[in-house]
Design an enzyme around this catalytic site. Structure first.
Site, PDB file in Angstrom:
ATOM      1  NE  ARG A  35      66.155 -19.085  59.325  1.00  0.00           N
ATOM      2  CZ  ARG A  35      67.020 -20.118  59.326  1.00  0.00           C
ATOM      3  NH1 ARG A  35      66.703 -21.243  58.716  1.00  0.00           N
ATOM      4  NH2 ARG A  35      68.173 -20.024  59.930  1.00  0.00           N
ATOM      5  CE1 TYR A  88      48.411  -9.633  43.505  1.00  0.00           C
ATOM      6  CE2 TYR A  88      50.491 -10.809  43.596  1.00  0.00           C
ATOM      7  CZ  TYR A  88      49.722  -9.723  43.938  1.00  0.00           C
ATOM      8  OH  TYR A  88      50.254  -8.742  44.716  1.00  0.00           O
ATOM      9  CG  ASP A 159      46.333 -17.410  44.696  1.00  0.00           C
ATOM     10  OD1 ASP A 159      45.525 -17.137  45.605  1.00  0.00           O
ATOM     11  OD2 ASP A 159      47.252 -16.647  44.351  1.00  0.00           O
ATOM     12  CE  LYS A 184      46.558  -9.060  48.633  1.00  0.00           C
ATOM     13  NZ  LYS A 184      46.782  -9.856  47.437  1.00  0.00           N
TER      14      LYS A 184
HETATM   15  C1  PLP Z   1      47.897 -10.425  46.859  1.00  0.00           C
HETATM   16  C2  PLP Z   1      47.871 -11.714  46.145  1.00  0.00           C
HETATM   17  C3  PLP Z   1      48.994 -12.542  46.091  1.00  0.00           C
HETATM   18  C4  PLP Z   1      50.315 -12.137  46.707  1.00  0.00           C
HETATM   19  O1  PLP Z   1      50.227 -12.072  48.086  1.00  0.00           O
HETATM   20  P1  PLP Z   1      51.197 -11.111  48.970  1.00  0.00           P
HETATM   21  O2  PLP Z   1      50.739 -11.385  50.350  1.00  0.00           O
HETATM   22  O3  PLP Z   1      50.991  -9.718  48.491  1.00  0.00           O
HETATM   23  O4  PLP Z   1      52.590 -11.587  48.695  1.00  0.00           O
HETATM   24  C5  PLP Z   1      48.892 -13.744  45.429  1.00  0.00           C
HETATM   25  N1  PLP Z   1      47.753 -14.121  44.828  1.00  0.00           N
HETATM   26  C6  PLP Z   1      46.650 -13.349  44.836  1.00  0.00           C
HETATM   27  C7  PLP Z   1      45.433 -13.825  44.143  1.00  0.00           C
HETATM   28  C8  PLP Z   1      46.671 -12.124  45.488  1.00  0.00           C
HETATM   29  O5  PLP Z   1      45.573 -11.338  45.483  1.00  0.00           O
END
Ligand code: PLP
Length: 370
Positions: A35, A88, A159, A184
């Site tokens: 962890r 998001y 992000d 992603k």
């Molecule tokens: C999918 C996504 C998230 C969240 O990510 P997870 O891995 O599903 O928790 C945050 N920001 C954007 C732009 C995303 O496409």
């Protein structure tokens, strides 16, 4: 050659003093408990930091774990976050509904409303935006936002999920942290959940320390899969951008499509920023309005054979989401319009299939449901 997968949750010591020192330090030279730190996760962090051009990176169990940890590490009760409205869904929910329960509030602005953002920035703990924002695939003017943030002494957190480090390195443009859903583009194969934050060690330290106790850490196996995904990231992104542009151009000329949102199209409002910040690429994600509204778009989505109706983006398969029937079901046409979404709006993530097969599939589905 291939990275070593070390799934161990704990590491044994023969020397009591060494064990005591390592446990105090938690992330020093030796590994103690996974962890706190794990060699496979460390290798993944080093690889993404390298791609983002940052001093370090900290991995998380998901993108939301990364974003939540950044917010919680930066704020206490009574503090305020300023964010772009183009967020998001999970991030929007966090800021609008969850953090307020703990006394942390958020003010949301259009990502291009620099006056509005500047007016409230002083004293805020974070400025949060997305390189390419939902829902209308808009590119943020990161250098201008970084400038506003720097003048106000507020960290800018970007992000960068939709762009990936293959298209944009936000910290080089002035952001304090660049954060990803590694689920992603970074993972890229629809087979892992992960998140990662990239920046200076100093900016990462409080986030990492908080998460070491919270425990939303990335599993070694997911780190290993993500490392494997990273090897092909530039190739996958290049192909996704090229195919997405072809798809966007095709849909732009189709009678049943009212509008296409894609930063790679010459007449798109985000094109100048894509030229400046994304090397002229539009990314792998596009939006479009199917004529005929909610029902027409839902039937069109069902008629697709290659592109799959599924959440997520940035992977090998083309995926599509019809907002009004999947993510925003509770909203009527007026409410949808107020957040800039038409009833027929679909978001598509273009995968690595042969682009002409993707386009044939779209054509067939549009024809079948005309
Ligand atoms: C999918 C996504 C998230 C969240 O990510 P997870 O891995 O599903 O928790 C945050 N920001 C954007 C732009 C995303 O496409």
């Amino acid at each position: 050659m291939a990275p070593v997968l070390d799934p161990s949750s704990t590491y044994w010591f023969t020397d009591a003093d060494e064990f005591a020192d390592a446990s105090r330090d938690k992330t020093g030279a030796g590994y103690v408990y996974s962890r706190w730190a794990n060699p496979t996760v460390d290798a993944f962090e080093a690889a993404v930091a390298d791609l983002e051009g940052t001093e370090g990176a900290e991995a998380f169990a998901s993108g939301m774990a990364a974003i939540t940890s950044i917010c919680l590490a930066s704020c206490k009760s009574g503090d305020r976050i300023v964010a772009a409205r183009q967020l998001y869904g999970g991030s929007h929910e966090l800021l609008a509904s969850i953090l307020p329960r703990y006394g942390i509030t958020a003010e949301l602005f259009d990502v291009h409303d620099f006056d509005g953002i500047e007016a409230v920035l002083a004293g805020a703990k974070l400025l949060l935006c997305e390189t390419i924002g939902n829902p209308r695939i808009e590119v943020a003017d990161l250098p201008t936002l970084a400038n506003l943030a720097q003048n106000a002494g507020v960290p800018l957190v970007v992000d960068n999920t939709f762009a990936s480090p293959a298209l944009c390195r936000p910290v080089e443009l002035g952001a304090t942290l660049s954060v990803h859903s590694a689920t992603k583009f970074i993972g890229g194969h629809h087979d892992l959940l992960g998140g990662i934050a990239c920046g200076d060690f100093e900016a990462l330290r409080p986030v990492a320390e908080l998460n070491r106790e919270f425990g939303a850490t990335l599993s070694p196996f997911n780190a290993w899969l993500a490392l494997r995904g990273l090897v092909t990231l530039p190739l996958r992104v290049e192909r996704a951008c090229a195919s997405a542009l072809l798809v966007a151009e095709y849909l732009s000329g189709h009678a049943r499509i009212d509008r296409v949102y894609y930063p790679g199209l010459d007449d798109d409002p985000s094109k100048p920023l894509a030229d400046k910040l994304l090397g002229g690429q539009g990314g792998g994600t596009l939006g479009f309005d199917v004529a005929g509204g909610r029902e027409a778009a839902a039937r069109f989505q069902e008629a697709l054979r290659l592109t799959r109706p599924a959440a997520s983006l940035g992977g090998v398969h083309s995926l599509i989401v019809h907002a009004a029937s999947i993510t925003h079901t509770q909203l009527n046409a007026d409410q949808l319009a107020s957040i800039g979404i038409a009833e027929g709006f679909c978001r598509m993530s273009v995968g690595l299939e042969e682009p002409h097969d993707i386009i044939d599939d779209l054509r067939n589905a549009l024809d079948e449901t005309a």
